[in-house]
Design an enzyme around this catalytic site. Structure first.
Site, PDB file in Angstrom:
ATOM      1  N   VAL A   1       1.780   0.926  -7.110  1.00  0.00           N
ATOM      2  CA  VAL A   1       1.508  -0.151  -8.157  1.00  0.00           C
ATOM      3  C   VAL A   1       1.986   0.279  -9.541  1.00  0.00           C
ATOM      4  CG1 VAL A   1      -0.138  -1.523  -6.642  1.00  0.00           C
ATOM      5  CG2 VAL A   1      -0.750   0.447  -8.342  1.00  0.00           C
TER       6      VAL A   1
ATOM      7  N   THR B   1     -17.645   0.747   1.189  1.00  0.00           N
ATOM      8  CA  THR B   1     -16.458   1.155   1.639  1.00  0.00           C
ATOM      9  C   THR B   1     -16.150   2.618   1.456  1.00  0.00           C
ATOM     10  OG1 THR B   1     -15.111   0.706  -0.429  1.00  0.00           O
ATOM     11  CG2 THR B   1     -15.332  -1.141   0.989  1.00  0.00           C
TER      12      THR B   1
ATOM     13  N   ASP C   1       0.765  -1.123  -0.042  1.00  0.00           N
ATOM     14  CA  ASP C   1       0.009   0.025   0.146  1.00  0.00           C
ATOM     15  C   ASP C   1       0.815   1.157   0.027  1.00  0.00           C
ATOM     16  OD1 ASP C   1      -2.205   1.855   0.523  1.00  0.00           O
ATOM     17  OD2 ASP C   1      -3.379   0.171   1.167  1.00  0.00           O
TER      18      ASP C   1
ATOM     19  N   ASN D   1      -5.680  -5.594  -5.686  1.00  0.00           N
ATOM     20  CA  ASN D   1      -6.888  -4.960  -5.267  1.00  0.00           C
ATOM     21  C   ASN D   1      -6.906  -3.618  -5.290  1.00  0.00           C
ATOM     22  OD1 ASN D   1      -9.155  -5.075  -3.414  1.00  0.00           O
ATOM     23  ND2 ASN D   1      -7.562  -3.707  -2.135  1.00  0.00           N
TER      24      ASN D   1
ATOM     25  N   TYR E   1     -12.300   5.160 -15.348  1.00  0.00           N
ATOM     26  CA  TYR E   1     -12.559   4.039 -14.327  1.00  0.00           C
ATOM     27  C   TYR E   1     -13.142   2.820 -15.219  1.00  0.00           C
ATOM     28  CZ  TYR E   1     -13.945   1.244 -10.219  1.00  0.00           C
ATOM     29  OH  TYR E   1     -13.661   0.197  -9.482  1.00  0.00           O
TER      30      TYR E   1
ATOM     31  N   LYS F   1     -11.294  -0.577 -16.124  1.00  0.00           N
ATOM     32  CA  LYS F   1     -11.747  -2.048 -15.516  1.00  0.00           C
ATOM     33  C   LYS F   1     -12.059  -2.924 -16.847  1.00  0.00           C
ATOM     34  CE  LYS F   1     -11.011  -1.199 -11.395  1.00  0.00           C
ATOM     35  NZ  LYS F   1     -10.191  -1.899 -10.543  1.00  0.00           N
TER      36      LYS F   1
END
Length: 257
Positions: free
Chosen positions: A61, A188, A37, A87, A153, A157
């Site tokens: 990442v 979340t 992270d 993730n 986004y 994906k």
């Protein structure tokens, strides 16, 4: 249960809502966990909470060297790497395509797509050294159709789907399985707090009431599916995509009279 005893799992975005759920569940099933992270405070705190079978590594990442370091931590700390969970992800603020900055487009694809590509690239030699393993990419139901105002986004994906299938074909003979999960709306901070530059969170514009399972998803819902796909129970499954959205993709449910 101990489905992952003596295995090592690397989870990116591992200190966030879904990520922390995944990390805790793998650990509870006997795994050594590497929490990757950019949030060093939360990541280190989670590793401290879990103890000897957990390590935190600061992982950007989008950076290939950062990935190499994370994989090295996994192998040096625990001897091998058996599972990679891609993730980490970010959402763009809702903006029409014509008003979307190229820098926003690049940032979202860099994290969500290139980050996943770099993860598979970096982890593959380690998974091969371990005699095989599993990669699970966390995509999104927004990668199954179009969603107005979220072009970066959505595009990222959609692309993860093709990357998943291609990696599955390339790595299957090395006993490395690659699958994808498409979560719907999961409760979340990703959903309940505004994305950078947004005035309101996605939750303000979404109600699960019309759908077959009329509630928001919970991180644990995704985690349970993830554990299955990463385990030996799914040894004959690769290149697959699993939707977990309470029936959102089906359309409105029949209302009781």
């Amino acid at each position: 249960m101990t489905r992952f005893i003596r295995q090592t799992v690397l989870v990116t975005g591992g200190s966030g809502g879904q990520g922390a759920s995944h990390v805790r569940a793998f650990h509870a099933e006997g795994a050594n966990v590497v929490i990757g992270d950019v949030d060093a405070v939360r990541g280190a705190a989670l590793a401290d909470e879990l103890g000897d079978r957990a390590r935190f590594v600061r992982l950007d990442v989008t950076d290939e060297k950062s990935w190499e370091s994370a994989v090295s931590v996994a192998e040096e700390s625990f001897g091998s790497l058996g599972v990679l969970v891609n993730n980490a992800g970010v959402q763009n603020p809702p903006v029409p395509i014509e008003n979307t900055d190229a820098s926003t487009w690049a940032r979202i694809l860099d994290i969500n797509l290139t980050g996943t590509f770099l993860g598979i690239k970096a982890a593959t030699p380690a998974l091969r050294r371990a005699g095989g393993g599993a990669v699970v990419n966390i995509a999104s139901t927004m990668g199954l159709g179009g969603t107005a105002l979220y072009a970066p986004y959505v595009a990222s994906k959609w692309a993860v789907r093709g990357l998943t299938r291609t990696a599955a074909l390339e790595l299957g003979r090395d006993r490395i399985r690659v699958n994808a999960i498409h979560p719907g709306v999961i409760a979340t901070a990703f959903i309940n707090e505004p994305a950078a530059g947004a005035a309101a969170p996605i939750a303000d514009f979404f109600s699960p009431a019309p759908f077959a399972v009329p509630r928001l998803g919970e991180p644990a819902d995704v985690t349970r599916l993830l554990l299955f796909l990463a385990s030996a129970d799914a040894s004959f499954i690769t290149g697959a995509e699993y939707v977990i959205d309470g029936g959102l993709q089906l359309g409105p449910a029949l209302q009781h009279q």
